[in-house]
Design a protein around this motif. Sequence first.
Motif, mmCIF file in Angstrom:
data_model
loop_
_atom_site.group_PDB
_atom_site.id
_atom_site.type_symbol
_atom_site.label_atom_id
_atom_site.label_comp_id
_atom_site.label_asym_id
_atom_site.label_seq_id
_atom_site.Cartn_x
_atom_site.Cartn_y
_atom_site.Cartn_z
ATOM 1 N N GLN A 1 66.544 35.638 76.007
ATOM 2 C CA GLN A 1 66.139 37.026 76.394
ATOM 3 C C GLN A 1 64.859 37.431 76.240
ATOM 4 O O GLN A 1 64.248 36.928 75.139
ATOM 5 C CB GLN A 1 67.218 37.733 75.664
ATOM 6 N N SER A 2 64.122 38.328 76.973
ATOM 7 C CA SER A 2 62.991 38.644 76.969
ATOM 8 C C SER A 2 62.769 39.532 75.801
ATOM 9 O O SER A 2 63.577 40.214 75.527
ATOM 10 C CB SER A 2 62.775 39.398 78.415
ATOM 11 N N GLY A 3 61.776 39.137 75.055
ATOM 12 C CA GLY A 3 61.617 40.009 73.655
ATOM 13 C C GLY A 3 62.122 39.245 72.540
ATOM 14 O O GLY A 3 61.946 39.726 71.450
ATOM 15 N N TYR A 4 62.958 38.406 72.822
ATOM 16 C CA TYR A 4 63.529 37.582 71.574
ATOM 17 C C TYR A 4 62.853 36.210 71.342
ATOM 18 O O TYR A 4 63.572 35.499 70.378
ATOM 19 C CB TYR A 4 64.988 37.611 71.643
ATOM 20 N N GLU A 5 61.831 35.981 72.068
ATOM 21 C CA GLU A 5 61.225 34.684 71.906
ATOM 22 C C GLU A 5 60.712 34.270 70.563
ATOM 23 O O GLU A 5 60.796 33.256 69.993
ATOM 24 C CB GLU A 5 59.999 34.704 72.892
ATOM 25 N N GLY A 6 60.297 35.309 69.939
ATOM 26 C CA GLY A 6 59.895 35.253 68.464
ATOM 27 C C GLY A 6 60.946 34.668 67.574
ATOM 28 O O GLY A 6 60.575 34.180 66.461
ATOM 29 N N ASN A 7 62.256 34.816 67.928
ATOM 30 C CA ASN A 7 63.271 34.404 67.182
ATOM 31 C C ASN A 7 63.165 32.906 66.839
ATOM 32 O O ASN A 7 64.058 32.400 66.081
ATOM 33 C CB ASN A 7 64.598 35.126 67.317
ATOM 34 N N PHE A 8 62.670 32.310 67.835
ATOM 35 C CA PHE A 8 62.694 30.860 67.857
ATOM 36 C C PHE A 8 61.305 30.241 67.560
ATOM 37 O O PHE A 8 61.161 28.905 67.888
ATOM 38 C CB PHE A 8 63.177 30.379 69.392
ATOM 39 N N THR A 9 60.512 30.952 67.107
ATOM 40 C CA THR A 9 59.027 30.331 66.719
ATOM 41 C C THR A 9 59.058 29.676 65.395
ATOM 42 O O THR A 9 59.595 30.249 64.478
ATOM 43 C CB THR A 9 58.157 31.454 66.692
ATOM 44 N N LYS A 10 58.661 28.626 65.320
ATOM 45 C CA LYS A 10 58.561 27.977 64.003
ATOM 46 C C LYS A 10 57.494 28.993 63.026
ATOM 47 O O LYS A 10 56.677 29.459 63.318
ATOM 48 C CB LYS A 10 57.791 26.697 63.962
ATOM 49 N N TYR A 11 58.044 28.810 61.666
ATOM 50 C CA TYR A 11 57.573 29.657 60.636
ATOM 51 C C TYR A 11 55.936 29.450 60.524
ATOM 52 O O TYR A 11 54.850 30.352 60.346
ATOM 53 C CB TYR A 11 58.099 29.639 59.482
ATOM 54 N N SER A 12 55.815 27.997 60.701
ATOM 55 C CA SER A 12 54.178 27.534 60.466
ATOM 56 C C SER A 12 53.465 28.119 61.931
ATOM 57 O O SER A 12 52.326 28.187 61.551
ATOM 58 C CB SER A 12 54.222 25.976 60.616
ATOM 59 N N ALA A 13 54.008 28.212 62.793
ATOM 60 C CA ALA A 13 53.279 28.663 63.923
ATOM 61 C C ALA A 13 52.664 30.278 63.991
ATOM 62 O O ALA A 13 52.140 30.789 64.388
ATOM 63 C CB ALA A 13 54.018 28.628 65.290
ATOM 64 N N LEU A 14 53.575 30.995 62.871
ATOM 65 C CA LEU A 14 53.515 32.380 62.750
ATOM 66 C C LEU A 14 52.564 32.456 61.215
ATOM 67 O O LEU A 14 52.046 33.512 60.690
ATOM 68 C CB LEU A 14 54.694 32.986 62.535
ATOM 69 N N GLY A 15 52.025 31.306 60.949
ATOM 70 C CA GLY A 15 51.005 31.375 59.805
ATOM 71 C C GLY A 15 51.681 31.032 58.311
ATOM 72 O O GLY A 15 50.942 31.090 57.476
ATOM 73 N N TYR A 16 53.009 30.850 58.214
ATOM 74 C CA TYR A 16 53.550 30.575 57.000
ATOM 75 C C TYR A 16 53.583 29.184 56.461
ATOM 76 O O TYR A 16 53.744 27.963 57.287
ATOM 77 C CB TYR A 16 55.242 30.836 57.014
ATOM 78 N N GLY A 17 52.940 28.982 55.155
ATOM 79 C CA GLY A 17 52.946 27.553 54.626
ATOM 80 C C GLY A 17 54.012 27.281 54.207
ATOM 81 O O GLY A 17 54.832 27.959 53.653
ATOM 82 N N GLY A 18 54.644 25.980 54.458
ATOM 83 C CA GLY A 18 56.026 25.395 53.903
ATOM 84 C C GLY A 18 55.833 24.048 53.659
ATOM 85 O O GLY A 18 55.289 23.137 54.721
ATOM 86 N N THR A 19 56.989 23.708 53.298
ATOM 87 C CA THR A 19 57.271 22.100 53.527
ATOM 88 C C THR A 19 59.080 22.018 53.606
ATOM 89 O O THR A 19 59.708 22.728 53.152
ATOM 90 C CB THR A 19 57.073 21.420 52.093
ATOM 91 N N ASP A 20 59.197 21.224 54.756
ATOM 92 C CA ASP A 20 60.746 20.771 55.045
ATOM 93 C C ASP A 20 60.976 19.698 54.293
ATOM 94 O O ASP A 20 60.614 18.710 54.409
ATOM 95 C CB ASP A 20 60.854 20.571 56.777
ATOM 96 N N TYR A 21 62.470 19.782 53.688
ATOM 97 C CA TYR A 21 62.927 18.578 52.955
ATOM 98 C C TYR A 21 64.064 18.358 53.714
ATOM 99 O O TYR A 21 65.021 19.345 54.156
ATOM 100 C CB TYR A 21 63.143 19.125 51.633
ATOM 101 N N GLY A 22 64.741 17.117 53.768
ATOM 102 C CA GLY A 22 65.982 16.811 54.081
ATOM 103 C C GLY A 22 65.970 16.935 55.546
ATOM 104 O O GLY A 22 65.021 16.833 56.376
ATOM 105 N N VAL A 23 67.204 16.777 56.499
ATOM 106 C CA VAL A 23 67.275 16.777 57.955
ATOM 107 C C VAL A 23 67.674 18.523 58.169
ATOM 108 O O VAL A 23 68.353 18.964 57.370
ATOM 109 C CB VAL A 23 68.129 15.601 58.431
ATOM 110 N N LEU A 24 67.415 18.753 59.495
ATOM 111 C CA LEU A 24 68.096 19.871 59.917
ATOM 112 C C LEU A 24 69.227 19.740 59.965
ATOM 113 O O LEU A 24 70.130 18.931 60.497
ATOM 114 C CB LEU A 24 67.543 20.277 61.329
ATOM 115 N N ASP A 25 70.166 20.807 59.386
ATOM 116 C CA ASP A 25 71.549 20.896 59.241
ATOM 117 C C ASP A 25 72.195 21.980 60.241
ATOM 118 O O ASP A 25 71.928 23.280 59.997
ATOM 119 C CB ASP A 25 71.854 21.082 57.840
#
Length: 282
Positions: A211-235
Motif C-alpha cells: 500500500q502507498s505510504g507503507y513502504e517504510g514498514n518493509f525497509t531494512k533497519y540498516s538502510a535507515l541508519g541503524y547499526g546492528g548485527t543479525d544472529y541466527g536465521v530469519l524465523d
Amino acid sequence: MRKQPFSVLALLTTVGTISLASCNKENETQPAQVEQAQDAKAEEAYPGQTGAAKAGTWGGESITYQEINGEKVYEGDILLTAEQVAASEGQNRPSSAGRTTGRWPSAVVYYTIDAALPSQSRVTSAISHWQANSPVRFVQRTTQSNYVTFRVGSGCSSNIGMVGGRQYINLASGCTTGNTIHEIGHALGLFHEQTRTDRDNYVNILTQNIQSGYEGNFTKYSALGYGGTDYGVLDFGSIMMYGSFSFSSNGQPTITKKDGSTFNIQRTGLSAGDKSGIDAMY
C-alpha cells in the motif's frame, strides 16, 4: 546446553533491540489472507493515516519516519520520541550522556493501566504470557520514574525500548491480546523481523503490492541508519514478523519466502526463537 538460535540482535547506540521468530504453514486461503492483513493493520499508531516522510537523525545516523498527528511514527506502530529523533532542519541531537541503552534495568518493567482502557484482561493476559516465557518481570508502578502506561489509542503502538520517564502502549478496541504481546515486544526493544539486514537471503519483498505510504514498514533497519548485527536465521513465526499479505494494496503478497511460497502472520504468542532471543537480551 546450547540455546536455540535467534534472529536479530540490533544494537543501536541509544536502544538495544532484537527481533525474532519460528515457522508457519506455507499456504493460506483467502479468509486467512484477510485475517492476517487485519492483524497487521491493527498494529498501526493511526490506522488509515499516513504522513509526509521526514528526515532526521538517531544515534548519529540518518533515518526517515512519518509525522502523523504530531508524533514521529516508524514502521507503522513504533513511536520515536523527540529526543530519539532530531529533525534535520538545523537542530542538534540532544546529548546522549546519562541516557539508558533502551533495555529495562534488571529486566523489570514498571507499569500502570489507565482506568479508561476497556478490556484490561488483554493487558494482564499479555503480561502473564511474557512472564511465563521470558526473564522479564512486570511490576505495578508506585513511585518509579521510568514506566509504561497502557492506555486507549487510535491503533496499537509503542515506543521502542525504555525511553525514560513515562511512556505509553496505546491500544484501540481492536487490539487483541496477541497485538498487545507484540507491542510489549517493542517496549522491550524489539523491531519487526522483516527489517533484518540479511532478510533478502530468506524473503522477497514485493514492493509493487505494498500500500502507498507503507513502504517504510518493509525497509531494512540498516538502510535507515541503524547499526546492528543479525544472529541466527530469519524465523517466519515470530510475533514480531509480518505475514505474506500484510499491508497489501491488491490482495497479492507483499512478502514471500525465496521459493515464492507464502506464510501466515502469527499473533498467538512468543515463538521459540523469540524466547531464546529475549533470554539472551535480558
